[in-house]
Every structure is written in C-alpha cells, then in structure tokens.
Motif scaffolding. Structure first.
Motif, PDB file in Angstrom:
ATOM      1  N   GLY A 145      -4.338  74.892  40.123  1.00 14.65           N
ATOM      2  CA  GLY A 145      -4.840  73.590  39.708  1.00 14.65           C
ATOM      3  C   GLY A 145      -5.456  72.864  40.878  1.00 14.65           C
ATOM      4  O   GLY A 145      -4.901  72.887  41.973  1.00 14.65           O
ATOM      5  N   THR A 146      -6.592  72.208  40.662  1.00 12.79           N
ATOM      6  CA  THR A 146      -7.259  71.494  41.755  1.00 12.79           C
ATOM      7  C   THR A 146      -7.051  69.988  41.670  1.00 12.79           C
ATOM      8  O   THR A 146      -7.092  69.295  42.688  1.00 12.79           O
ATOM      9  N   GLU A 147      -6.835  69.446  40.439  1.00  7.89           N
ATOM     10  CA  GLU A 147      -6.606  68.014  40.291  1.00  7.89           C
ATOM     11  C   GLU A 147      -5.165  67.690  39.919  1.00  7.89           C
ATOM     12  O   GLU A 147      -4.707  66.568  40.116  1.00  7.89           O
ATOM     13  N   SER A 148      -4.448  68.647  39.366  1.00  8.84           N
ATOM     14  CA  SER A 148      -3.015  68.502  39.090  1.00  8.84           C
ATOM     15  C   SER A 148      -2.371  69.871  39.234  1.00  8.84           C
ATOM     16  O   SER A 148      -2.989  70.888  38.915  1.00  8.84           O
ATOM     17  N   ALA A 149      -1.164  69.881  39.738  1.00  3.98           N
ATOM     18  CA  ALA A 149      -0.471  71.146  39.987  1.00  3.98           C
ATOM     19  C   ALA A 149       1.022  70.879  40.055  1.00  3.98           C
ATOM     20  O   ALA A 149       1.469  69.729  40.142  1.00  3.98           O
ATOM     21  N   VAL A 150       1.787  71.970  40.034  1.00  2.43           N
ATOM     22  CA  VAL A 150       3.238  71.875  40.173  1.00  2.43           C
ATOM     23  C   VAL A 150       3.639  72.616  41.448  1.00  2.43           C
ATOM     24  O   VAL A 150       3.300  73.786  41.635  1.00  2.43           O
ATOM     25  N   LEU A 151       4.343  71.897  42.310  1.00  2.00           N
ATOM     26  CA  LEU A 151       4.852  72.471  43.550  1.00  2.00           C
ATOM     27  C   LEU A 151       6.359  72.603  43.429  1.00  2.00           C
ATOM     28  O   LEU A 151       7.059  71.604  43.230  1.00  2.00           O
ATOM     29  N   THR A 152       6.869  73.829  43.528  1.00  2.00           N
ATOM     30  CA  THR A 152       8.302  74.074  43.465  1.00  2.00           C
ATOM     31  C   THR A 152       8.799  74.440  44.859  1.00  2.00           C
ATOM     32  O   THR A 152       8.302  75.379  45.479  1.00  2.00           O
ATOM     33  N   LEU A 153       9.772  73.672  45.333  1.00  2.00           N
ATOM     34  CA  LEU A 153      10.334  73.886  46.659  1.00  2.00           C
ATOM     35  C   LEU A 153      11.816  74.200  46.524  1.00  2.00           C
ATOM     36  O   LEU A 153      12.554  73.495  45.826  1.00  2.00           O
ATOM     37  N   GLY A 154      12.263  75.268  47.170  1.00  5.53           N
ATOM     38  CA  GLY A 154      13.666  75.643  47.142  1.00  5.53           C
ATOM     39  C   GLY A 154      14.241  75.641  48.541  1.00  5.53           C
ATOM     40  O   GLY A 154      13.627  76.150  49.475  1.00  5.53           O
ATOM     41  N   PHE A 155      15.432  75.072  48.691  1.00  6.60           N
ATOM     42  CA  PHE A 155      16.031  74.960  50.021  1.00  6.60           C
ATOM     43  C   PHE A 155      17.543  74.865  49.895  1.00  6.60           C
ATOM     44  O   PHE A 155      18.072  74.384  48.884  1.00  6.60           O
ATOM     45  N   ASP A 156      18.227  75.329  50.914  1.00  8.64           N
ATOM     46  CA  ASP A 156      19.682  75.186  50.962  1.00  8.64           C
ATOM     47  C   ASP A 156      20.017  74.020  51.881  1.00  8.64           C
ATOM     48  O   ASP A 156      19.557  73.986  53.026  1.00  8.64           O
ATOM     49  N   PRO A 157      20.807  73.041  51.420  1.00 10.46           N
ATOM     50  CA  PRO A 157      21.079  71.856  52.233  1.00 10.46           C
ATOM     51  C   PRO A 157      21.872  72.144  53.504  1.00 10.46           C
ATOM     52  O   PRO A 157      21.835  71.334  54.434  1.00 10.46           O
ATOM     53  N   VAL A 158      22.566  73.279  53.557  1.00 11.49           N
ATOM     54  CA  VAL A 158      23.308  73.629  54.768  1.00 11.49           C
ATOM     55  C   VAL A 158      22.444  74.481  55.697  1.00 11.49           C
ATOM     56  O   VAL A 158      22.183  74.113  56.848  1.00 11.49           O
ATOM     57  N   LEU A 159      21.956  75.621  55.197  1.00 10.18           N
ATOM     58  CA  LEU A 159      21.179  76.529  56.047  1.00 10.18           C
ATOM     59  C   LEU A 159      19.899  75.873  56.558  1.00 10.18           C
ATOM     60  O   LEU A 159      19.587  75.926  57.745  1.00 10.18           O
ATOM     61  N   TRP A 160      19.151  75.254  55.635  1.00 12.05           N
ATOM     62  CA  TRP A 160      17.858  74.683  56.019  1.00 12.05           C
ATOM     63  C   TRP A 160      17.968  73.214  56.400  1.00 12.05           C
ATOM     64  O   TRP A 160      17.346  72.762  57.356  1.00 12.05           O
ATOM     65  N   GLY A 161      18.787  72.467  55.662  1.00 17.41           N
ATOM     66  CA  GLY A 161      18.847  71.027  55.873  1.00 17.41           C
ATOM     67  C   GLY A 161      19.689  70.569  57.034  1.00 17.41           C
ATOM     68  O   GLY A 161      19.503  69.454  57.533  1.00 17.41           O
ATOM     69  N   SER A 162      20.628  71.400  57.501  1.00 17.92           N
ATOM     70  CA  SER A 162      21.501  70.998  58.607  1.00 17.92           C
ATOM     71  C   SER A 162      21.369  71.920  59.816  1.00 17.92           C
ATOM     72  O   SER A 162      21.138  71.461  60.935  1.00 17.92           O
ATOM     73  N   LEU A 163      21.530  73.231  59.617  1.00 16.41           N
ATOM     74  CA  LEU A 163      21.563  74.147  60.761  1.00 16.41           C
ATOM     75  C   LEU A 163      20.231  74.187  61.503  1.00 16.41           C
ATOM     76  O   LEU A 163      20.191  74.129  62.733  1.00 16.41           O
ATOM     77  N   ARG A 164      19.139  74.294  60.774  1.00 15.73           N
ATOM     78  CA  ARG A 164      17.826  74.392  61.422  1.00 15.73           C
ATOM     79  C   ARG A 164      17.509  73.155  62.270  1.00 15.73           C
ATOM     80  O   ARG A 164      17.126  73.281  63.431  1.00 15.73           O
ATOM     81  N   PRO A 165      17.645  71.930  61.740  1.00 15.41           N
ATOM     82  CA  PRO A 165      17.352  70.771  62.588  1.00 15.41           C
ATOM     83  C   PRO A 165      18.305  70.605  63.767  1.00 15.41           C
ATOM     84  O   PRO A 165      17.905  70.094  64.816  1.00 15.41           O
ATOM     85  N   VAL A 166      19.558  71.044  63.618  1.00 16.52           N
ATOM     86  CA  VAL A 166      20.491  70.970  64.750  1.00 16.52           C
ATOM     87  C   VAL A 166      19.995  71.839  65.898  1.00 16.52           C
ATOM     88  O   VAL A 166      19.962  71.409  67.075  1.00 16.52           O
ATOM     89  N   LEU A 167      19.596  73.060  65.599  1.00 20.78           N
ATOM     90  CA  LEU A 167      19.084  73.945  66.646  1.00 20.78           C
ATOM     91  C   LEU A 167      17.828  73.354  67.291  1.00 20.78           C
ATOM     92  O   LEU A 167      17.641  73.448  68.502  1.00 20.78           O
ATOM     93  N   ARG A 168      17.000  72.723  66.472  1.00 21.52           N
ATOM     94  CA  ARG A 168      15.753  72.161  66.994  1.00 21.52           C
ATOM     95  C   ARG A 168      16.005  70.999  67.947  1.00 21.52           C
ATOM     96  O   ARG A 168      15.454  70.949  69.034  1.00 21.52           O
ATOM     97  N   VAL A 169      16.854  70.040  67.545  1.00 21.64           N
ATOM     98  CA  VAL A 169      17.030  68.857  68.398  1.00 21.64           C
ATOM     99  C   VAL A 169      17.735  69.191  69.706  1.00 21.64           C
ATOM    100  O   VAL A 169      17.535  68.509  70.714  1.00 21.64           O
ATOM    101  N   PHE A 170      18.523  70.267  69.699  1.00 20.38           N
ATOM    102  CA  PHE A 170      19.171  70.681  70.947  1.00 20.38           C
ATOM    103  C   PHE A 170      18.332  71.673  71.741  1.00 20.38           C
ATOM    104  O   PHE A 170      18.763  72.184  72.776  1.00 20.38           O
ATOM    105  N   GLY A 171      17.124  71.956  71.258  1.00 21.02           N
ATOM    106  CA  GLY A 171      16.252  72.851  71.984  1.00 21.02           C
ATOM    107  C   GLY A 171      16.729  74.284  72.036  1.00 21.02           C
ATOM    108  O   GLY A 171      16.473  75.017  72.984  1.00 21.02           O
ATOM    109  N   LEU A 172      17.433  74.713  70.951  1.00 25.41           N
ATOM    110  CA  LEU A 172      17.989  76.063  70.914  1.00 25.41           C
ATOM    111  C   LEU A 172      17.188  76.963  69.964  1.00 25.41           C
ATOM    112  O   LEU A 172      17.577  78.080  69.733  1.00 25.41           O
TER     113      LEU A 172
END
Length: 283
Positions: free
Chosen positions: A256-283
């Motif tokens: 779709g160019t004017e309307s579309a459906v975007l489906t996003l899947g994520f785990d609140p622990v693996l992606w929402g917590s662990l990944r940003p922790v490693l990033r902010v500590f530069g690991l």
C-alpha cells in the motif's frame, strides 16, 4: 578473553573492565541480565534483594546477599527488584539504572540512542512501547499518520505474570475458578481490551512472551526503509511465538502506498530491556 575498546562515551574508564551489580538476580529480568552481561566484557555481581532464602542458596544461579562492602569499587548498579535495605544505595557513588516496574517517573529515562549521558547518575528504564514507536520513522518512509492496537503479553510483569497466567490456566483446565490475587485480573483464556488512549488501544492477551503492535498507517508513497540495528523485516506478520525467541524486533509491512498495515513484534524483556541496557553501558 581480549577486551574490545569501550565505545565513545562508555562509562568504562581508563580501559578497565566495567564492574556491575544486579539487584534482584532471582527475578526473571535479573536472571536474564546476569546471563547476558556475563557474556560481555564486564564483571557482574548477582545480588538478591536481602538475606538469602534456603531456596536461593540451593538454586543453580549463584547470588549473594547485599552488603555495603560488596558495592565498593563498583561502577554501576542495576535494579531489577527493590533491595530490602534501600539505604545501601544512599551513599553509592556510581551510577544506578532503575528497571523496576513503577520506577520514579521524575528520573530521566534511558536515552533512545547512544550510551549513558554525561553528568547523569540515575536513569530509569524506558517503556518498551515508547522505544518501538520511536523506531517507526526509521522503518517506514512517507508516513503522515498512524493508529493501532498493542497486543500485550504478561512478560512485562516478570515472574508474577508468568506464574499468574500458568496458575490461572491450570485452574480453569481443572474446572476451578482461577485466583486473580497475584495478577489482579483474570488472564487465562481472556482477551481484555483497555480503554483507548488517543489513537491506540492496549489489549491484554493470555500469552506468556511476545508482544505485537498492529499499526494502521496513512501517508504518501509509504515504503519500507532498511531495517535499523535491532530490527528485521520478515515476509509474513510475526507471531508471538516467533517474537518470544527473537533478540530483534520483527517487522512486516503490508502492500500500500497511501494506507498500509505495519505489524511489529517484540519481546519486552529480550528487546525492550536487555538490548538498551547493553547499549547505554557501551557493551
């Protein structure tokens, strides 16, 4: 293992190994943090929230009862749970990352990009849904508007959520009325829509891990961009099971160019917590 040089802005000083403690190492989030951090170039001290119970002493995960002496020389402390003696942290000179549910909202949240900001001692975790929404302009071009539904698993509640859903499910299968005391609501075999907030609706679903955000997009010449770090485009809309075992956010865009459906899947622990922790500590 040879250490890689710290990233610019990393809180490791003088090339020395970062020294961290995790309070609440017995929790779901705490265990995951310890396991992941032990694979990185840092020293990790797993701490309980207080004196060890008999079960904790016999558990596979080695952890220690918190004492002032154990905090000496540490660069940072991560709070996955609340210490029974919070005064332990009053004189702690290092940095504190508060990942607890209901952390003080007056505290600055983790940045959406980059490492720990200079001059800041305490940060709190940023809600996963905020991190996801901030990514959308990097995923889709030509976007002018969106609305959607968040299908939320119980994973964000930690072991309380996982154990509560398991106990309720077993009770229902045995023909009994489930005890809702732990979770505060009936989760087993229930889909529960919350009151909408603006253009978004949250729906609680009886799933252990894996959240889905289904977005209705409007725009001009909508198109998928190259996936940023931590994200991956997939050929079909992701399922909660696929998301639960993925370290990346999984994305699918319908035609779709004017309307579309975007489906996003994520785990609140693996992606929402662990990944940003490693990033902010530069690991």
């Amino acid at each position: 293992m040879a250490m890689e040089p710290p990233l610019p802005g990393s809180i490791s000083l003088g090339g020395s190994m970062l020294k961290l403690a995790v309070f609440g190492a017995q929790t779901l989030l705490g265990r995951e943090l310890v396991e992941v951090l032990e694979t990185r170039d840092c020293s990790v001290l797993p701490l309980a929230t207080g004196a060890l119970t008999e079960a904790q002493e016999e558990a596979d995960l080695v952890m220690f009862a918190p004492e002032p002496a154990l905090l000496e020389g540490l660069d940072a402390v991560i709070l996955a749970d609340t210490p029974q003696a919070p005064e332990l942290l009053e004189a702690f000179p290092g940095r504190i990352l508060d990942l607890r549910e209901g952390a003080d909202e007056r505290v600055e949240p983790m940045p959406l990009a980059g490492v720990w900001p200079e001059g800041v001692k305490v940060l709190r975790g940023r809600p996963t849904i905020e991190q996801v929404l901030a990514l959308i302009p990097q995923l889709v071009g030509g976007l002018t508007g969106l609305s959607g539904t968040h299908l939320r698993s119980v994973a964000h509640l930690g072991e309380k959520g996982l154990d509560g859903l398991m106990e309720q499910t077993l009770a229902v299968l045995q023909g009994e009325e489930p005890d809702t005391t732990g979770l505060g609501y009936r989760a087993a075999f229930e889909v529960i829509p919350e009151v909408g907030r603006g253009r978004f609706v949250e729906v609680k679903v009886p799933v252990f891990h894996g959240d889905l955000l289904i977005l209705h997009l409007t725009g001009t010449e909508l198109s998928a961009k190259a996936a940023p770090e931590g994200c991956a485009w997939v050929d079909t809309p992701p399922t909660s099971r696929q998301v639960a075992v993925s370290k990346d956010l999984l994305a699918h865009l319908s035609p779709g160019t004017e309307s579309a459906v975007l489906t996003l899947g994520f785990d609140p622990v693996l992606w929402g917590s662990l990944r940003p922790v490693l990033r902010v500590f530069g690991l």
